[in-house]
Design an enzyme around this catalytic site. Structure first.
Site, PDB file in Angstrom:
ATOM      1  CG  HIS A  56      -1.746  -1.157   1.431  1.00  0.00           C
ATOM      2  ND1 HIS A  56      -1.912  -1.757   2.645  1.00  0.00           N
ATOM      3  CD2 HIS A  56      -2.481  -1.880   0.555  1.00  0.00           C
ATOM      4  CE1 HIS A  56      -2.731  -2.783   2.527  1.00  0.00           C
ATOM      5  NE2 HIS A  56      -3.091  -2.885   1.260  1.00  0.00           N
ATOM      6  CE1 TYR A 126       0.916  -0.404   8.947  1.00  0.00           C
ATOM      7  CE2 TYR A 126      -0.795  -0.866  10.552  1.00  0.00           C
ATOM      8  CZ  TYR A 126      -0.069  -1.229   9.444  1.00  0.00           C
ATOM      9  OH  TYR A 126      -0.333  -2.422   8.827  1.00  0.00           O
TER      10      TYR A 126
END
Length: 174
Positions: A56, A126
């Site tokens: 991604h 993240y």
């Protein structure tokens, strides 16, 4: 924190410098000099080993840098250089991250990111410097031969991957 470079410029391995005593340890896991403006944090949880997420990235003007840490279980973490003028364009770098080792990977803007879980019940944290923008979200094939990623063999039950991630185009089709 201790920073170690990688073969891809701008990608850094971040190692905790743990202060250990009879209680356990204490370690710094974030520094604003490394990722100055954290605007969003996200967590992914995967119930099964062999779960693959990625590759991604977000297109400009929403490109993002992220600090990725495995907080439970273990992952085979991968970044691919997509920067147009980079001498390492389309090169990949992979490293195992686990809750036990406390390592993190700093992924700069211009890279695709993905991982395969190596253990059941794996969680990844993240910290990003740009908010998620669905219209800017993109991906490339996890198994694109142009990247030459040596993914781990999936467990006996096979690899789990979303239809979206499995359907991304190869880089030469973009």
């Amino acid at each position: 924190m201790k920073l170690t470079g990688s073969p891809l410029e701008g990608v850094w391995l971040v190692e905790q410098e743990r202060v250990v005593d009879e209680r356990g340890f204490f370690a710094r896991t974030y520094d604003a000099e490394l990722l100055p403006a954290v605007v969003q944090m996200s967590t992914s949880f995967s119930a099964s080993a062999g779960t693959l997420r990625g590759l991604h990235y977000q297109v400009e003007p929403h490109g993002e840098s992220k600090l990725v840490r495995c907080t439970r279980g273990a992952i085979f973490d991968v970044v691919v250089d997509l920067r147009p003028d980079s001498p390492t364009r389309h090169d990949a770098f992979a490293i195992e991250l686990s809750a036990e080792d406390g390592l993190a990977l700093l992924v700069p803007e211009g890279f695709a990111h993905g991982f395969q879980t190596l253990a059941d019940d794996t969680e990844v944290l993240y910290a990003m410097d740009t908010p998620y923008v669905p219209q800017a979200a993109r991906g490339v094939r996890w198994d694109d031969p142009a990247f030459a990623i040596a993914w781990p063999e999936p467990p006996a039950g096979g690899r789990t991957i979303s239809a979206r991630d499995a359907g991304y185009a190869y880089i030469d089709q973009l």
